[in-house]
Motif scaffolding. Structure first.
Motif, mmCIF file in Angstrom:
data_model
loop_
_atom_site.group_PDB
_atom_site.id
_atom_site.type_symbol
_atom_site.label_atom_id
_atom_site.label_comp_id
_atom_site.label_asym_id
_atom_site.label_seq_id
_atom_site.Cartn_x
_atom_site.Cartn_y
_atom_site.Cartn_z
ATOM 1 N N ALA A 279 0.423 -1.576 0.350
ATOM 2 C CA ALA A 279 0.127 0.285 0.518
ATOM 3 C C ALA A 279 0.467 0.762 0.506
ATOM 4 C CB ALA A 279 -0.758 0.194 1.799
ATOM 5 N N LEU A 280 2.052 1.506 0.730
ATOM 6 C CA LEU A 280 2.698 2.158 0.648
ATOM 7 C C LEU A 280 3.848 1.999 0.238
ATOM 8 C CD1 LEU A 280 3.020 2.243 4.918
ATOM 9 C CD2 LEU A 280 1.479 3.689 3.540
ATOM 10 N N THR A 281 4.595 1.937 -1.471
ATOM 11 C CA THR A 281 5.194 1.692 -1.744
ATOM 12 C C THR A 281 4.656 1.113 -3.322
ATOM 13 O OG1 THR A 281 6.945 -0.326 -0.840
ATOM 14 C CG2 THR A 281 7.066 1.143 0.277
ATOM 15 N N GLY A 282 3.928 0.565 -3.257
ATOM 16 C CA GLY A 282 3.465 -0.571 -4.692
ATOM 17 C C GLY A 282 4.583 -1.721 -4.190
ATOM 18 N N HIS A 283 5.202 -1.756 -3.539
ATOM 19 C CA HIS A 283 6.759 -3.152 -4.038
ATOM 20 C C HIS A 283 5.904 -4.330 -2.627
ATOM 21 C CE1 HIS A 283 8.877 -1.345 -6.406
ATOM 22 N NE2 HIS A 283 9.096 -0.007 -5.462
ATOM 23 N N PRO A 284 5.913 -5.511 -2.858
ATOM 24 C CA PRO A 284 5.429 -6.753 -1.878
ATOM 25 C C PRO A 284 7.145 -6.524 -0.920
ATOM 26 C CG PRO A 284 6.759 -7.804 -3.915
ATOM 27 C CD PRO A 284 6.594 -6.505 -4.225
ATOM 28 N N GLY A 285 6.683 -6.747 0.304
ATOM 29 C CA GLY A 285 7.487 -6.970 1.787
ATOM 30 C C GLY A 285 7.836 -8.049 1.364
ATOM 31 N N TRP A 286 8.704 -8.312 2.598
ATOM 32 C CA TRP A 286 9.325 -10.093 2.184
ATOM 33 C C TRP A 286 9.630 -9.847 3.758
ATOM 34 C CZ3 TRP A 286 15.181 -11.390 3.509
ATOM 35 C CH2 TRP A 286 15.596 -12.611 2.957
ATOM 36 N N VAL A 287 9.185 -11.938 4.243
ATOM 37 C CA VAL A 287 9.253 -12.152 5.494
ATOM 38 C C VAL A 287 10.535 -13.044 5.962
ATOM 39 C CG1 VAL A 287 8.453 -13.860 7.529
ATOM 40 C CG2 VAL A 287 6.701 -12.235 5.375
ATOM 41 N N ALA A 288 11.358 -12.203 6.845
ATOM 42 C CA ALA A 288 12.916 -13.278 7.476
ATOM 43 C C ALA A 288 12.408 -13.186 8.284
ATOM 44 C CB ALA A 288 13.605 -12.329 6.161
ATOM 45 N N ASN A 289 13.424 -14.491 8.823
ATOM 46 C CA ASN A 289 13.994 -14.526 10.070
ATOM 47 C C ASN A 289 14.591 -14.191 10.807
ATOM 48 O OD1 ASN A 289 11.453 -16.537 11.053
ATOM 49 N ND2 ASN A 289 12.265 -17.841 9.540
ATOM 50 N N PRO A 290 15.573 -13.107 12.056
ATOM 51 C CA PRO A 290 16.346 -13.178 12.898
ATOM 52 C C PRO A 290 17.345 -14.489 12.222
ATOM 53 C CG PRO A 290 14.649 -12.381 13.479
ATOM 54 C CD PRO A 290 14.113 -12.994 12.537
ATOM 55 N N SER A 291 18.773 -14.571 11.889
ATOM 56 C CA SER A 291 19.578 -16.158 11.836
ATOM 57 C C SER A 291 20.990 -15.811 12.452
ATOM 58 C CB SER A 291 19.097 -16.537 10.143
ATOM 59 O OG SER A 291 18.066 -16.707 9.854
ATOM 60 N N GLY A 292 21.112 -14.921 13.122
ATOM 61 C CA GLY A 292 22.606 -15.160 14.266
ATOM 62 C C GLY A 292 22.628 -13.806 13.035
ATOM 63 N N THR A 375 22.841 -2.437 9.680
ATOM 64 C CA THR A 375 21.646 -1.380 11.451
ATOM 65 C C THR A 375 22.642 -0.459 11.582
ATOM 66 O OG1 THR A 375 22.199 -2.838 13.062
ATOM 67 C CG2 THR A 375 20.385 -3.323 11.204
ATOM 68 N N GLY A 376 23.741 0.179 11.384
ATOM 69 C CA GLY A 376 24.133 1.677 11.669
ATOM 70 C C GLY A 376 24.254 1.251 13.373
ATOM 71 N N ALA A 377 24.682 1.817 14.285
ATOM 72 C CA ALA A 377 24.442 2.458 15.633
ATOM 73 C C ALA A 377 23.682 1.021 16.418
ATOM 74 C CB ALA A 377 24.047 3.320 16.525
ATOM 75 N N LEU A 378 22.756 0.800 16.023
ATOM 76 C CA LEU A 378 22.385 -0.512 16.833
ATOM 77 C C LEU A 378 22.993 -1.879 16.211
ATOM 78 C CD1 LEU A 378 19.568 -1.478 18.353
ATOM 79 C CD2 LEU A 378 18.889 -1.783 15.403
ATOM 80 N N LYS A 379 23.720 -2.426 17.715
ATOM 81 C CA LYS A 379 24.180 -3.320 17.539
ATOM 82 C C LYS A 379 23.511 -4.116 17.192
ATOM 83 C CE LYS A 379 27.552 -1.177 20.458
ATOM 84 N NZ LYS A 379 28.231 -1.158 21.301
ATOM 85 N N PRO A 380 23.040 -6.115 16.605
ATOM 86 C CA PRO A 380 22.621 -6.499 16.327
ATOM 87 C C PRO A 380 22.784 -7.150 17.915
ATOM 88 C CG PRO A 380 24.672 -6.703 14.854
ATOM 89 C CD PRO A 380 24.554 -5.490 15.918
ATOM 90 N N GLU A 381 23.321 -7.261 18.340
ATOM 91 C CA GLU A 381 23.000 -7.875 20.725
ATOM 92 C C GLU A 381 21.230 -6.965 20.501
ATOM 93 O OE1 GLU A 381 26.963 -9.267 19.135
ATOM 94 O OE2 GLU A 381 26.306 -7.343 18.865
ATOM 95 N N GLU A 382 21.356 -6.364 20.482
ATOM 96 C CA GLU A 382 20.805 -5.115 21.397
ATOM 97 C C GLU A 382 19.695 -5.367 20.294
ATOM 98 O OE1 GLU A 382 19.162 -0.493 21.733
ATOM 99 O OE2 GLU A 382 21.152 -0.979 21.133
ATOM 100 N N PHE A 383 19.419 -5.752 18.743
ATOM 101 C CA PHE A 383 18.173 -6.460 18.089
ATOM 102 C C PHE A 383 17.326 -7.469 19.413
ATOM 103 C CE2 PHE A 383 16.216 -8.385 14.757
ATOM 104 C CZ PHE A 383 15.266 -8.024 14.594
ATOM 105 N N ILE A 384 18.663 -8.057 18.689
ATOM 106 C CA ILE A 384 18.545 -9.874 19.226
ATOM 107 C C ILE A 384 17.483 -9.747 20.646
ATOM 108 C CG2 ILE A 384 19.408 -12.292 20.047
ATOM 109 C CD1 ILE A 384 21.096 -11.561 17.516
#
Length: 420
Positions: A279-292, A375-384
Motif C-alpha cells: 500500500a505504501l510503496t507499491g512493492h511487496p514486503g518480504w518475511v524473514a527470520n533473524p538468523s544470527g 543496522t548502523g548504531a544499533l548493535k545486533p546483540e541489542e536487536f536480538i
C-alpha cells in the motif's frame, strides 16, 4: 478487490479576511486534491455555525482557510457524526494559529485528530500524498478479505483474533479443498504459470514433475483468492509440507509479487506489514527470520519465500528444512530497507532501518534467500535482546516511507517505535 475510504473536505473561514481571498484559496486546494479517490467537497465554505452531514464518510478534512475559525469548526465538527479529523492549515492569515487551537479542542473532546500544515500547493501535495497512503493502508487493513488455509476445521485462533481486532473477513479453506482445486489445473494452466514464474526466476535445472506439483499449489491459491473475492492469503504451511510432500514457498512468493499480500506459517502479524508495504510503496514486503550475527558483526536474516520482483538472479532450490521443492533464492535488489515487526498485542509497530551489505544464497545452513544488513548504531546483540518475535518484514526504502507509516499508525491508534 478495491475498497476506497470516503473523505469529506470542508472549508472554514472568517468573513473578516475577505470572501474573494478565501474562496480563491479553497478553489485552488480543491483542484490540487481532485485526483485523490474517495474525496468529496462540501458544497459551501462554512462561515457560521451550521450542520454538516458527515455520517457516510470515513474521514473529515477540515481546512481552516483563515484565522478566527477554531471555535466555529469545533462546534460544527463535534455536532456532526464523530469521524476522524485531519486539519489542513496553511502559512498565512492565521490559519495555523486556529488549527493548533482546534486540534487541542478536538483532542480534549475525544476526537481522533491530526494536523497537516503546508506552505504551498507543492508542499500540500507532497504531504497529503503521504497522509493519504498511510490512512488508506490502515483503512485497507480493516477491510481485508483473507483466505486462510490450514488443517483445522475452522479459522485459527490467530485468525479470529485478527478479525476481532480489525473487522477483516476471513474465509477458511482446508487442505483437502486446496488440493482438490490444485488437481484441477490442466496442462495449459500449468504452462501459463510456468511462464509467469519464468519471467522472474531461472527454471533451468528444476525437475518438471516437482515443479508442476508446486505450480498446482500456486494455481489453487490463485483460484481460491479469485473465487472468494479475497485480497490476502494466510497459509499454515508446515503441516501441508508434511501431508502432501510439497512446499507453498513459490506460491507465496509469486502471490506477493502479484500484489496479494500472502503470509506463510499462519503469521497474521506479518500479514500487516506485508499489506502496508504494497500500500505504501507499491512493492511487496518480504518475511524473514533473524538468523544470527555474521563474523563481521552484522545481522543476518533468511527465508524461502521472497517475492522474485524484489530480487535479481533468482532460482529455485529445495526448501531448507524439508528438502522438498521448491524454495526461492534471490539477491535482494534494494540497498536501503526498513524492517518491521508488529507487537504481540497488535497495538504498535517496531521499525528498524538497514542497509543491505550482501544477499542471496550465501551459505547452505540457512533458508534460501539470505540478507546481511548493516543496522548502523544499533548493535545486533541489542536487536536480538529486544526483538519481540521471529518474523520481520522487509520493506524497500522510499522517500517519505516513515511518515506514511506514522500516518497509518495514527489511523489505527497504534504507537510506532523507530529503533535506529
Amino acid at each position: 478487490m478495491a475498497c476506497f475510504m470516503r473523505m469529506l473536505l470542508v472549508g472554514f473561514a472568517s468573513r473578516l479576511h475577505g470572501e474573494s481571498y478565501y474562496k480563491a484559496l479553497f478553489r485552488g486546494t480543491v483542484e490540487a486534491l481532485s485526483g485523490f479517490k474517495g474525496l468529496e467537497v462540501h458544497p459551501s465554505i462554512v462561515t457560521e455555525p451550521s450542520a454538516i452531514d458527515a455520517g457516510g464518510y470515513d474521514l473529515v478534512l477540515a481546512y481552516l482557510l483563515t484565522g478566527g475559525t477554531s471555535k466555529l469548526a469545533y462546534r460544527v465538527l463535534t455536532s456532526a457524526a464523530r469521524r476522524p479529523v485531519v486539519i489542513l492549515a496553511h502559512s498565512k492569515h492565521n490559519s495555523l494559529a486556529s488549527a493548533l487551537s482546534l486540534r487541542s479542542r478536538l483532542a480534549e473532546a475525544g476526537v481522533k485528530v491530526k494536523l497537516l500544515y503546508f506552505r504551498d500547493r507543492d508542499d500540500l501535495l507532497e504531504k497529503f500524498t503521504l497522509l493519504y497512503k498511510g490512512v488508506a493502508a490502515g483503512y485497507g487493513l480493516q477491510h481485508l478479505r483473507i483466505v486462510e488455509v490450514n488443517d483445522q476445521p475452522d479459522v485459527s485462533a490467530e485468525g479470529k483474533l485478527f478479525a476481532d481486532k480489525f473487522g477483516a473477513e476471513i474465509i477458511h479453506v482446508g487442505y483437502e479443498e486446496l488440493w482438490r482445486v490444485a488437481e484441477e489445473a490442466g496442462a495449459g494452466e500449468l504452462r501459463e504459470l510456468r511462464d509467469a514464474v519464468g519471467r522472474y526466476i531461472d527454471l533451468s535445472g528444476v525437475e518438471e514433475e516437482h515443479l508442476d506439483k508446486v505450480l498446482r499449489v500456486y494455481y489453487a491459491l490463485r483460484r481460491l483468492t479469485s473465487t472468494h473475492k479475497a485480497n490476502a492469503v494466510v497459509i499454515d504451511c508446515f503441516p501441508l509440507i508434511l501431508k502432501y510432500k510439497v512446499t507453498p514457498c513459490l506460491a507465496v512468493a509469486m502471490l506477493n509479487a502479484e500484489g496479494v499480500p500472502t503470509a506463510c506459517e499462519n503469521d497474521y502479524y506479518s500479514l500487516i506489514p506485508l499489506h502496508a508495504s504494497l500500500a505504501l510503496t507499491g512493492h511487496p514486503g518480504w518475511v524473514a527470520n533473524p538468523s544470527g550475527v555474521t563474523s563481521d558483526g552484522r545481522l543476518r536474516f533468511a527465508h524461502c519465500t521472497i517475492a522474485p520482483s524484489l530480487g535479481r538472479n533468482c532460482f529455485l532450490m529445495p526448501h531448507f528444512e524439508s528438502g522438498r521443492g521448491y524454495a526461492v533464492a534471490c539477491e535482494y535488489k534494494a540497498g536501503a530497507v526498513l524492517f518491521v515487526r508488529v507487537d504481540r498485542d497488535i497495538n504498535g509497530l517496531t521499525v528498524y532501518r538497514g542497509t543491505v551489505v550482501r544477499s542471496g544464497m550465501l551459505e547452505p545452513g540457512y533458508c534460501r534467500t539470505q540478507l546481511v544488513v548493516d543496522t548502523g548504531a544499533l548493535k545486533p546483540e541489542e536487536f536480538i535482546e529486544n526483538a519481540t518475535g521471529n518474523h520481520h518484514v522487509f520493506i524497500p526504502w522510499s522517500e517519505g516511507l516513515t511518515e506514511a507509516l506514522k500516518h497509518m499508525a495514527w489511523w489505527l491508534g497504534w504507537r510506532v517505535d523507530f529503533r535506529n
